[in-house]
Write an enzyme that holds these catalytic residues in place. Structure first.
Site, PDB file in Angstrom:
ATOM      1  N   LEU A   1       0.830  -1.206   0.000  1.00 28.40           N
ATOM      2  CA  LEU A   1       0.000   0.000   0.000  1.00 28.40           C
ATOM      3  C   LEU A   1       0.863   1.254   0.000  1.00 28.40           C
ATOM      4  O   LEU A   1       0.545   2.242  -0.658  1.00 28.40           O
ATOM      5  CB  LEU A   1      -0.924   0.002   1.227  1.00 28.40           C
ATOM      6  CG  LEU A   1      -2.265  -0.698   1.094  1.00 28.40           C
ATOM      7  CD1 LEU A   1      -3.023  -0.636   2.412  1.00 28.40           C
ATOM      8  CD2 LEU A   1      -3.102  -0.053  -0.009  1.00 28.40           C
TER       9      LEU A   1
ATOM     10  N   SER B   1      -7.792  -0.685  10.973  1.00 30.59           N
ATOM     11  CA  SER B   1      -8.159  -2.046  10.579  1.00 30.59           C
ATOM     12  C   SER B   1      -9.442  -2.456  11.288  1.00 30.59           C
ATOM     13  O   SER B   1      -9.626  -2.167  12.478  1.00 30.59           O
ATOM     14  CB  SER B   1      -7.043  -3.034  10.940  1.00 30.59           C
ATOM     15  OG  SER B   1      -7.462  -4.369  10.736  1.00 30.59           O
TER      16      SER B   1
ATOM     17  N   TYR C   1      -2.837  -8.064  17.336  1.00 29.39           N
ATOM     18  CA  TYR C   1      -2.832  -7.061  16.257  1.00 29.39           C
ATOM     19  C   TYR C   1      -4.071  -6.171  16.354  1.00 29.39           C
ATOM     20  O   TYR C   1      -3.979  -4.943  16.285  1.00 29.39           O
ATOM     21  CB  TYR C   1      -2.792  -7.766  14.901  1.00 29.39           C
ATOM     22  CG  TYR C   1      -3.006  -6.831  13.735  1.00 29.39           C
ATOM     23  CD1 TYR C   1      -1.996  -5.977  13.305  1.00 29.39           C
ATOM     24  CD2 TYR C   1      -4.232  -6.796  13.069  1.00 29.39           C
ATOM     25  CE1 TYR C   1      -2.195  -5.109  12.238  1.00 29.39           C
ATOM     26  CE2 TYR C   1      -4.441  -5.933  11.993  1.00 29.39           C
ATOM     27  CZ  TYR C   1      -3.421  -5.094  11.588  1.00 29.39           C
ATOM     28  OH  TYR C   1      -3.624  -4.227  10.549  1.00 29.39           O
TER      29      TYR C   1
ATOM     30  N   LYS D   1      -4.424  -1.954  16.904  1.00 31.71           N
ATOM     31  CA  LYS D   1      -5.143  -1.072  15.997  1.00 31.71           C
ATOM     32  C   LYS D   1      -6.332  -0.398  16.682  1.00 31.71           C
ATOM     33  O   LYS D   1      -6.674   0.752  16.393  1.00 31.71           O
ATOM     34  CB  LYS D   1      -5.613  -1.856  14.772  1.00 31.71           C
ATOM     35  CG  LYS D   1      -4.498  -2.195  13.801  1.00 31.71           C
ATOM     36  CD  LYS D   1      -3.924  -0.928  13.167  1.00 31.71           C
ATOM     37  CE  LYS D   1      -2.960  -1.221  12.057  1.00 31.71           C
ATOM     38  NZ  LYS D   1      -2.450   0.016  11.406  1.00 31.71           N
TER      39      LYS D   1
ATOM     40  N   THR E   1      -1.767  -7.614  -0.590  1.00 32.36           N
ATOM     41  CA  THR E   1      -0.381  -7.188  -0.409  1.00 32.36           C
ATOM     42  C   THR E   1       0.366  -8.300   0.321  1.00 32.36           C
ATOM     43  O   THR E   1      -0.204  -9.341   0.656  1.00 32.36           O
ATOM     44  CB  THR E   1      -0.297  -5.894   0.431  1.00 32.36           C
ATOM     45  OG1 THR E   1      -0.702  -6.194   1.784  1.00 32.36           O
ATOM     46  CG2 THR E   1      -1.186  -4.793  -0.130  1.00 32.36           C
TER      47      THR E   1
END
Length: 632
Positions: free
Chosen positions: A20, A143, A156, A160, A191
């Protein structure tokens, strides 16, 4: 306000060498921006600058955001390049796939350093500059994992979530100082992000193939477009946005949607079939219909008078259940009677536990002496609920005729002392009545003294004929009395939190649910005589009252054990009708929820729920006059 344009703006972009990041860099340069880009690999940054058509507009800064203090240094260095920074884009991010139990402290700290602390320090370092100029723009690539509890993505998602909350709070704090703060949720993108993520024990995360998600160039373009807007949250993927809304308003729906993923990630770490993947999430097994007490609100008193006074489930019926236990997540041995009257109870619970079921029961506590308590503890029971409907002997004994407050509380205290490691969980079941509503806070204090983990403040929700009529505190609609009771409930909740005691309260006015907690799509009620029904209410129909109006609860049976096999009963047309009807209701509800345009403002919550409820089809006959379906 004039439309924002990136032409001649100085942009500090972190994580520029990722999929990105590279795309965003090219788009911004093409739009005439000056970029200061960061990355920790010199070769990757140099290659990026060479690739960009107008390389003279891109200045690389090398730095490792996993290191404390590096973000502040990079911010100062970026300011020195053009003596200003107009836009900060926090794009740098790191993934981590691990069960919470597997996650290591070192990697947790590394992840939060990149995903949370570095963006926070960049923002703090640039805020004085933005304040001085009276303008600035902060864009965070967030996210949906920060809003949805995805197995193996908890660490994770937490990192976020923390960044999103920080940014949303900052937006309010700086809204009158010319600074825009925007969180952008790009959704799943094709990605190398997940391929480069940290992971434990070879965790594959949630990526099913090498090519997965939306095109990186397309998403980068939409990010840049969203970055030109005013301060807000922008969701680029409808599914992620819908799941985030559902996680807030209907978490059980999200749990079910993620059941398949949960099975995949746990398949190598659990020797038994995961509970979520078993056919029945709950079997409520009425080990006894008979009871040693007569309580003023008990709806089953008349039923016992017309039945064998020693009505206990037989070993023959239980053995018809045993072959199916590996497909059962949880067994509740409660019903219309006192489970401890059945001498087989400890053995049956041990059998359920041996194949991975959770097991527990609700008792009036009068028979829970040391011998019985030791027996159920040895069986490995997960939870024991004790009905205590008063915080004083006078109140309790006026409600539960034949019981002794001192004996029951002593039994609870000894049970808590006998258990090991906080297992089983010990709960108090408190049925709120006009006679005891003034003792809610005192009940919390009693629970603290006894060492109880949880109090469930229930309603007098089941009424048969006139038994329990007029004793409940719920009402068809909001009233002054309801408002006053709600204040008392909140006081008791605050006190319970202070005492570290969990509490459960139900609605005081009807709030229709897609399906009740019993959930006939994945549960059954088995009477002491082997008759199988969707729930205890349908197992014992009869004259009842719904929101103060007299009506009839139909009796519904699917089959009977041991004459019929439980799997065959589950496949009968009548049983399938309940499964299908509630599946339809849940589908209509969830579709309406997913497709609602919801901006997370508090004022929109009730509107969303109203629209979703209106989308549902009618519940089965009887369920429409059951307080359980209305969360009472």
């Amino acid at each position: 306000m004039e439309a924002f344009d990136f032409a001649d703006q100085v942009v500090l972009l972190t994580g520029a060498t990722g999929g990105l990041g590279r795309e965003i860099t090219q788009i911004l340069v093409d739009q005439g921006a000056f970029l200061v880009v960061t990355g920790r690999r010199r070769s990757a940054l140099d290659a990026l600058v060479e690739t960009v058509a107008k390389g003279d507009r891109v200045m690389p800064l090398y730095g490792d955001l996993t290191q404390p203090g590096e973000a502040t240094r990079l911010a100062k260095s970026a300011l020195a390049v053009h003596n200003r920074v107009d836009v900060l884009i926090n794009n740098a991010g790191m993934g981590y796939f691990a069960l919470i139990e597997e996650a290591t402290e070192e990697r947790i700290r590394q992840l939060f350093e990149v995903n949370t602390f570095a963006p926070m320090m960049l923002i703090k370092a640039l805020l004085p500059h933005f304040y001085k100029r009276g303008r600035g723009r902060i864009v965070n690539v967030a996210s949906s994992a920060g809003r949805v509890p995805i197995p193996t993505v908890g660490v994770y998602g937490s990192s976020k979530s923390a960044l999103a909350m920080l940014a949303n709070t900052l937006r309010i704090e700086v809204m009158d100082r010319g600074i825009e703060v925007i969180n952008i949720y790009p959704g799943t993108t094709d990605t190398a992000f997940e391929a480069n993520a940290l992971r434990e024990k070879g965790r594959d995360g949630i990526r099913p193939s090498a090519s997965f998600g939306a095109d990186a160039g397309e998403i980068a373009g939409r990010i840049v477009k969203a970055a030109k807007g005013t301060g807000r949250e922008v969701w680029l993927e409808r599914q992620g946005r819908g799941m985030s809304v559902a996680a807030l308003l209907w978490p059980k729906l999200v749990d079910r949607r993620l059941a398949g993923l949960r099975q995949r990630v746990l398949v190598h770490t659990r020797p038994l079939k995961p509970a979520r993947d078993r056919r029945w999430q709950l079997l409520q097994v009425e080990s006894a219909l008979s009871c040693n007490l007569k309580c003023i609100m008990c709806p089953w008193t008349a039923l016992r008078a017309s039945t064998d006074a020693t009505a206990l489930m037989s070993e023959q019926i239980w053995q018809a259940i045993v072959p199916h236990l590996p497909e059962v997540a949880s067994v509740d041995f409660s019903g219309a009677g006192e489970p401890l009257l059945n001498p087989h109870l400890p053995d049956w619970m041990a059998q359920a536990k041996s194949v991975g079921c959770k097991a527990g029961f609700l008792t009036n506590g009068t028979l829970l002496d040391d011998v019985r308590a030791q027996a159920v503890l040895e069986a490995g029971v997960d939870w024991i609920g004790v009905s205590v409907d008063g915080a004083s002997a006078r109140t309790y004994e006026s409600i539960r005729s034949g019981a002794s407050f001192a004996r029951v509380t002593d039994n609870i205290s000894r049970l808590v002392a006998l258990r090991s490691g906080g297992v089983p969980k010990v709960l108090i079941n408190f049925v709120m009545l006009r006679q005891n509503a003034h003792e809610l806070q005192n009940m919390v204090l009693v629970a603290e003294q006894l060492g109880v983990d949880h109090i469930s403040f229930k309603q007098c929700d089941v009424i048969r004929d006139k038994q329990g009529l007029g004793l409940g505190l719920f009402q068809p609609q909001e009233s002054q009395a309801i408002k006053q009771l709600r204040k008392e409930i909140k006081k008791s909740q605050r006190l319970a939190r202070k005492k570290k005691i969990e509490t459960t309260f139900f609605s005081l006015v009807p709030e229709e649910q897609p399906v009740c907690d019993q959930d006939p799509r994945a549960s059954l009620f088995i009477r002491s005589d082997g008759l199988v029904a969707p729930c205890i209410n349908k197992a014992y129909g009869g004259a009842t009252t719904f929101l103060g109006e007299p009506t009839e609860m139909p009796t519904v049976w699917f089959g009977q054990l041991p004459q019929n096999d439980l799997s065959d009963i589950w496949r009968t047309d009548n049983c399938r009708f309940y499964q299908t009807r509630f599946d339809d209701r849940m589908r209509h509800f969830s579709n309406a929820l997913m497709n609602t345009d919801f901006d997370f403002s508090m004022g929109g919550v009730q509107d969303v729920l109203d629209e979703a409820q209106e989308a549902m089809n009618a519940p089965p006959k009887g369920c429409d006059v059951c307080h359980y379906l209305y969360d009472i």
